[in-house]
Write an enzyme that holds these catalytic residues in place. Structure first.
Site, PDB file in Angstrom:
ATOM      1  N   HIS A  58      -4.522 -12.862   7.712  1.00  0.00           N
ATOM      2  CA  HIS A  58      -3.063 -12.883   7.505  1.00  0.00           C
ATOM      3  C   HIS A  58      -2.502 -14.307   7.574  1.00  0.00           C
ATOM      4  CE1 HIS A  58      -2.903  -8.585   7.380  1.00  0.00           C
ATOM      5  NE2 HIS A  58      -3.343  -8.448   8.623  1.00  0.00           N
ATOM      6  N   HIS A  95      -5.645  -3.563   6.367  1.00  0.00           N
ATOM      7  CA  HIS A  95      -4.384  -4.255   6.078  1.00  0.00           C
ATOM      8  C   HIS A  95      -4.589  -5.196   4.901  1.00  0.00           C
ATOM      9  CE1 HIS A  95      -4.368  -3.263  10.409  1.00  0.00           C
ATOM     10  NE2 HIS A  95      -3.113  -2.923  10.169  1.00  0.00           N
TER      11      HIS A  95
END
Lengths: 439, 559
Positions: free
Chosen positions: A112, A153
Site C-alpha cells: 500500500h 486488498h
C-alpha cells in the site's frame, strides 16, 4: 530425505522485536506459527531448500522506488529497511542462480506504500516489492517485470508506483474495492497514458473461493502475462484471501494458494498481508513454499478446512465466469487513454487524494507525466501532506529519452526558483543521480 | 582422578588426569569387531598407574552407535507416526515396519483430529508377528503435546523390549528429525545396552568404583545409566572428544578454528569467544538429520592417507583413499608421502615415499619434490577454503530480530589449533595459507582422551508455555504442568532453570549451576478479536559444553 525438484531460497524474517502496537494485526506473533510449522515440517532440511537472512536496504535503494518526505531517515524504521532488504535478498538469490525461486517471508508488508511517502498506510511504509524491482533493474538490468498481487486488498501502492511504467506489468487480484480497504482496484484503472494496459485489476466478489481465483488466473492473468512476456514474475503473496482471515471476506484455502502458486510459477514471492496467523498462515505459507519448490502439496490443509463450508456460491461462480471473459478482452485491447485525468499541453495530469490510515495523514497530489512518445516520460508530482509544505518530486525514468532527461532537470530547477515548494527531490535514473533540496 | 577413554577409528586412547596434571596415558589399536577388547586393553595398561589414588570418574567416547548405524548392523524398529496434515510423512519411512496413523496435533498442541487407535493396534499386531520388539512412536508437534506418543507407547508397551518416544529427545521442533532420532535410538538400543553391561563389568573387574559417563556429540557427558535409554546420544562423540581435548589443553578465550587432521578426513570446528559452537538443529547421521545435539563441525576428505592424483593438469589430494601411504607399505602416494618428501614428516619408509612421488611425477613431466609441494599446497588450500566456507555459513545463519540482525556478532577466528596424527607435519604448511596464528598443542596425540576425561555433563531443556490454555511443558525432562494466566517470561525462565537443575541433581551430577545459561527467551502476545487472550512463551536453557575447571588448570599449560 526429501529433495526439492526446484531449488528454493526462503528469506525468513519474522521481526520478533517489532510491531505497530501490541494488539495490531501486524505484530510480533504474526510469523511465529509459520516458523513453528516450517521448522516442524523440516522444510530447511530438504535438499534444495535453504533459509537465508535478509539484506538491509539502504536509503539509496528506497530512493529508487519512492519520493520520501521529509526524508527516508525520518519516515522509515530499520524494520522496513530489513523487510525490503529481505525482498532484495530473494531477488539476489534468483539472479545469482543460488536458487531457482525465492520467497521473502518477511514483515512488515509494503504494497500500500505509494510513489510518494509521507508516512504509513495500510500497515505499509515502503513498498518492499518496488524496492526489489528497482534493485533488479538497477543491479541486474532486468527490463520486463511482472508483479502479480494476490493479496486480498488491492495493491494500490504498487499500482501507483508503476502507473506510468510500461516495463512493469502490475496485475492485482483482490476483493472488490467497494467492499474493502483501500477502495480501489477497478478494471478501468489501466495505467497512465504512456503505460496504458500495463496495469490490470481483477476485483472479486466477497465469498470467492479457490475455484474463482484459479479461473481468473487461467483465463485472465496467464494470457495477459503470456502477451507481456516478462523476464521475471513476482508474486506479491498476500495470504488474506483465506477463509479464516479476520479482516477480509474471501474463501480461499491453503490448497487454493498452493495451486495458484504452482500455476503462476513466479520466480520470486514476497509476503504481503495475511492476518489469520494461527489458522491460515502456517498452512498457506507451507503450501506456497512446497509449491515453489515443485514438491507435493496434496497433504497440506488447515485443521478447520471443510470444503463444503467454504464452497463458492453459484452466483459468485456465474459472476466470475462472465467477468473473466469481459476482463480478458478488455485487457487485451485496452482503451487508448486513461479514464481519469486531463491533457494539459504535452502533459497528462491527474489529481490524487491519499489517506494514510495508519498514521492519520491526508495528502493531496498533482501528478503529471510528459507524453513524450519516445519513452515512458518524465513524471512530476506536487504533494502536500495535511497542512505541511508543498513538495516537488521529479522522476526521470530509466530508458528516458534525452529530451525527457532535459525536461526533468528543467522542471526541477524551475521548481526550486519558483519558491512554491519547501522540499524538492529529483531522481534521474539514466544519470544515476538523486537530489534532495530544502528550499 | 579422572580416567578418559576415546575409542577412535584407528586407536583407542586412554589418559589418567589428576588435579596436578596428566598422570598417565595408554594407546591400543582399536579392535572393530570387539570394542570391549580395546577398552580392556587400555584399562589394563592405565588403571595400575593410578596407584592408591582413587579414580572417581571414567568418561568414555565410543563409535559403537555410529558404526552400528552406518554399517546397518541395527535391529528392525516398529515405527508409529502420527503426522496429520503437511508434508507427506511417507518421505520419512524407514525400514519395513513404518506406519502412518491418522490423527493431528497443531502448533499449539491442540488435538485437531483424533488418533486412530484401531489402526495403531493393527500395526502393533503386524509388528509382533514379524518379531519386532523395539519401537519408535512419533507425533507431529509432540513437543507441544505428547499425548499421541504416550497413547501409542501404551499400545505397544506390552509387547516391547523398548519404546522410544519422540518428545523425550528434545523440545525442539523438527518432525522428520524426531522420527530419525527415535528410530535410530530404538535400533541401537540392544547393541548399546550389551556394550554398557560389558563396560560396567570391566570397570568392576578392574576394581574401579568410578562413576561411568558416556560422551555425547555436543561435547558433554551423560551417565551410563542415562545412555542406556538414550544410546543415540552417544553418536559422533569421537570428534567431540577431540574438540573438548583442545579446550582442555589450550586456553581458548577467543574466536578460533580447530582442525583435527586424521587419516581420511579433516574435521573442522569453530569456537566463539572460547566456547565451541553447537549445531543449532542437530547432527546428521547416515544422511538423516536428527535432533541429537552436536558440536558444529564440518568434515572434508583430506587426511594423511588421502591419495595424490593428477586431474586435468592439477595435483589433487583426496577425497579418495587408495590404501595406506607408500611409506607404510601402500602402493599409491598419499599426503603423508608428500610430507615425508618435503621433510615435514618422517613416517615409516621415507625412501618409499620418495620413490612413489617420483614415479607419479614422472608420468606427468614433473619431479617428485615439486609434486609433493603441489600436493601439500592443494591440501592446505582446500582446508582453508572449507574453514572460510564454514565461517561464512555461521556468520550468515538466520536471525529473527532486528536487534540481532543489526547488532549481530560476527565470528572472526584469531587462532587455528591443529591436532591429529599429521598435525605437526602440516602446521608449517598451514601457516603459509592461514593468516591466523597456527598452533599445535602439546600432547595433541592424546588430547582427545584428555577431552573425554575432563568433559562435563551437558543438557538442554526447552520450555513451552501457552497461558491461554494454561499449560507449560518441558518435553525433554517430561514436565507438564498447569500454569495460571499470569504466568510470564520471568517465571518461565525460572522454571526452566529449576527443572534442569533438579534433573541434574536426580542424575547425581555435581555442580549443576556450573555453566547453565538461557539461550533463548521469548514471549509473544496472543491476540484474538483485538483482545489479548494469553501469551505463548518459549525458553531454552542449556548446560554448555566445557571442561572441569580444577583439572583444566593442571593440563592447560601443555598448549
Amino acid at each position: 530425505m526429501l529433495k526439492a525438484p526446484s531449488s528454493l531460497g526462503v528469506v525468513f524474517f519474522p521481526a520478533y522485536d517489532w510491531a505497530i502496537s501490541p494488539t495490531h494485526p501486524e505484530r510480533q506473533e504474526r510469523l511465529l506459527y509459520t516458523q513453528d510449522q516450517l521448522r516442524e515440517e523440516g522444510l530447511f532440511d530438504f535438499e534444495g531448500i535453504r533459509e537465508y537472512k535478509p539484506d538491509v536496504a539502504k536509503t539509496g535503494d528506497v530512493d529508487l522506488a519512492h519520493f520520501t518526505f521529509p526524508d527516508v531517515e525520518q519516515v522509515v524504521t530499520s524494520s522496513h529497511l530489513i523487510s525490503a532488504g529481505g525482498a532484495m535478498r530473494a531477488a539476489r538469490l534468483v539472479m545469482e542462480r543460488e536458487a531457482k525461486r525465492a520467497f521473502a517471508l518477511v514483515r512488515p508488508p509494503g504494497h500500500h506504500a505509494m510513489k510518494v511517502v509521507h508516512g504509513t498506510r495500510g500497515f505499509c511504509t515502503i513498498n518492499i516489492e518496488a524496492v526489489m524491482v528497482e534493485y533488479l533493474r538497477e543491479r541486474y538490468g532486468v527490463r520486463r517485470i511482472a508483479i502479480v498481487d494476490t493479496d486480498c486488498h488491492h495493491g494500490d501502492g504498487t499500482q501507483d508506483i508503476y502507473w506510468n511504467d510500461p516495463d512493469v506489468m502490475f496485475i492485482s487480484i483482490h476483493q472488490d474495492g467497494r467492499t474493502i480497504y483501500p477502495g480501489s482496484g477497478f478494471p478501468y484503472e489501466l495505467g497512465g497514458p504512456t503505460a496504458i494496459g500495463s496495469t490490470c485489476n481483477i476485483p472479486l466478489l466477497p465469498g470467492t473461493g479457490d475455484q474463482g481465483i484459479l479461473h481468473m488466473l487461467d483465463n485472465v492473468v496467464l494470457p495477459v502475462l503470456e502477451r507481456f512476456k516478462p523476464e521475471i514474475i513476482i508474486n506479491s503473496a498476500g495470504q488474506d484471501n483465506h477463509f479464516s482471515d479476520p479482516i477480509t471476506n474471501m474463501a480461499f484455502s491453503a490448497q487454493g494458494y498452493a495451486e495458484l502458486t504452482r500455476r503462476l510459477g513466479a520466480h520470486i514471492a514476497v509476503l504481503e498481508g495475511g492476518y489469520s496467523i494461527q489458522g491460515a498462515l502456517p498452512y498457506v505459507n507451507l503450501g506456497i513454499c512446497l509449491a515453489m519448490a515443485d514438491m507435493d502439496t496434496s497433504q497440506v490443509s488447515e485443521p478447520t478446512y471443510d470444503p463444503e463450508m467454504i464452497k463458492q456460491e453459484q452466483r459468485v461462480t456465474d459472476y466470475t465466469l462472465s467477468l473473466a471473459d469481459q476482463l480478458r478482452n478488455y485487457f487485451m485491447d485496452p482503451p487508448p487513454m486513461p479514464k481519469h485525468g486531463r491533457v494539459e499541453g504535452e502533459w497528462f495530469v491527474r489529481e490524487k487524494e491519499i489517506h494514510y490510515d495508519t498514521d492519520g495523514i491526508f495528502e493531496r497530489q498533482t501528478e503529471k507525466v510528459f507524453m513524450c512518445g519516445q519513452c515512458p516520460g518524465t513524471v512530476v508530482i506536487e504533494s502536500r501532506a495535511d497542512s505541511g509544505p508543498l513538495c516537488l518530486a521529479v522522476q526521470i525514468p530509466l530508458h528516458a529519452c534525452p529530451a525527457c532527461v532535459e525536461k526533468g532537470h528543467e522542471v526541477f530547477e524551475t521548481g526550486q526558483r519558483s519558491k512554491n515548494y519547501r522540499r524538492a527531490m529529483l531522481v534521474d535514473r539514466p544519470g544515476k543521480d538523486v537530489k534532495r533540496v530544502l528550499i | 582422578m579422572l580416567l578418559g577413554i576415546d575409542v577412535g577409528g584407528t586407536h583407542t586412547d586412554a589418559v589418567l588426569v589428576g588435579t596436578d596434571g596428566l598422570k598417565a596415558w595408554a594407546k591400543a589399536k582399536t579392535n572393530h569387531t570387539d570394542l570391549m577388547a580395546s577398552i580392556r586393553d587400555v584399562l589394563g595398561q592405565i588403571v595400575p598407574q593410578a596407584g592408591h589414588e582413587p579414580i572417581t570418574r571414567l568418561n568414555l567416547s565410543t563409535t559403537l552407535s555410529t558404526n552400528a548405524i552406518v554399517e546397518g548392523l541395527t535391529e528392525p524398529v516398529g515405527v508409529f507416526v502420527a503426522a496429520g496434515p503437511g508434508v507427506n510423512p511417507n518421505a520419512y519411512a524407514v525400514g519395513q515396519h513404518f506406519r502412518t496413523i491418522s490423527g493431528a496435533t497443531d502448533h499449539r498442541g491442540r488435538i485437531t483430529s483424533p488418533l486412530d487407535e484401531i489402526s495403531a493396534l493393527e500395526h502393533a499386531a503386524h509388528c509382533k508377528t514379524a518379531g519386532v520388539s523395539v519401537y519408535a512412536c512419533v507425533g507431529k508437534f509432540s513437543p507441544r503435546n505428547p499425548d499421541f506418543e504416550e497413547t501409542l507407547r501404551g499400545v505397544v508397551h506390552p509387547q516391547a523390549d523398548f519404546v522410544s518416544c519422540g518428545h523425550e529427545f528434545s523440545g525442539q521442533l523438527g518432525f522428520g528429525r524426531r522420527i530419525h532420532t527415535a528410530v535410530f535410538n530404538a535400533s541401537v538400543w540392544r547393541v548399546f545396552n550389551r556394550f554398557a553391561d560389558a563396560v560396567q563389568r570391566s570397570a568392576i573387574g578392574f576394581g574401579l568404583n568410578a562413576q561411568v559417563n558416556i560422551l555425547k556429540a555436543d561435547g558433554g557427558t551423560m551417565p551410563l545409566s542415562m545412555s542406556r535409554t538414550f544410546p543415540v546420544e552417544s553418536i559422533l562423540s569421537g570428534p567431540a572428544a577431540s574438540v573438548m581435548g583442545i579446550i582442555a589443553v589450550c586456553d581458548i578465550d577467543q574466536d578460533s578454528v580447530i582442525l583435527d587432521i586424521g587419516g581420511t578426513t579433516t574435521d573442522i570446528a569453530l569456537f566463539a569467544d572460547g566456547a565451541p559452537l553447537i549445531e543449532p538443529e542437530g547432527a546428521v547421521i547416515s544422511g538423516r538429520p536428527t535432533l541429537v545435539r552436536a558440536l558444529k563441525s564440518r568434515s572434508i576428505g583430506i587426511g594423511g592417507d588421502s591419495a595424490i592424483t593428477f586431474v586435468a593438469g592439477h595435483v589433487r589430494v583426496g577425497p579418495r583413499r587408495l590404501g595406506p601411504a607408500m611409506a607404510e607399505g601402500g602402493n599409491h602416494p598419499t599426503l603423508t608421502d608428500a610430507l615425508n618428501v618435503l621433510g615435514s614428516a618422517e613416517l615409516g619408509d621415507v625412501s618409499a615415499s620418495r620413490r612413489g612421488l617420483n614415479e607419479l611425477a614422472a608420468q606427468h613431466g614433473s619431479d617428485g619434490r615439486t609434486m609433493a609441494q603441489d600436493a601439500a599446497l592443494a591440501a592446505v588450500t582446500s582446508i582453508r577454503a572449507a574453514v572460510i566456507e564454514l565461517t561464512r555459513a555461521v556468520n550468515d545463519r538466520p536471525v529473527y530480530t532486528i536487534y540481532e540482525l543489526l547488532e549481530g556478532k560476527r565470528l572472526v577466528p584469531k587462532t587455528v589449533y591443529v591436532m591429529g596424527g599429521p598435525a605437526k607435519a602440516m602446521a608449517g604448511l598451514l601457516s603459509e595459507v592461514f593468516p591466523e596464528d597456527v598452533l599445535v598443542p602439546g600432547n595433541y596425540a592424546v588430547a582427545n582422551a584428555i577431552g573425554a576425561a575432563l568433559s562435563r555433563p551437558t543438557l538442554s531443556a526447552e520450555l513451552f508455555a501457552d497461558t491461554q490454555r494454561g499449560r507449560m511443558l518441558i518435553p525433554g525432562l517430561d514436565v507438564e504442568e498447569s500454569v495460571p494466566r499470569s504466568y510470564d517470561l520471568d517465571a518461565a525462565q525460572e522454571d526452566a532453570a529449576r527443572y534442569l537443575r533438579q534433573y541434574l541433581e536426580h542424575l547425581r551430577i555435581e555442580d549443576p549451576e556450573g555453566m547453565m545459561e538461557t539461550i533463548e527467551a521469548q514471549s509473544f502476545n496472543m491476540v484474538e478479536d483485538d483482545a489479548m487472550v494469553g501469551r505463548t512463551i518459549r525458553v531454552k536453557c542449556q548446560i554448555k559444553p566445557g571442561v572441569l575447571p580444577g583439572y583444566r588448570k593442571a593440563v592447560s599449560r601443555q598448549c
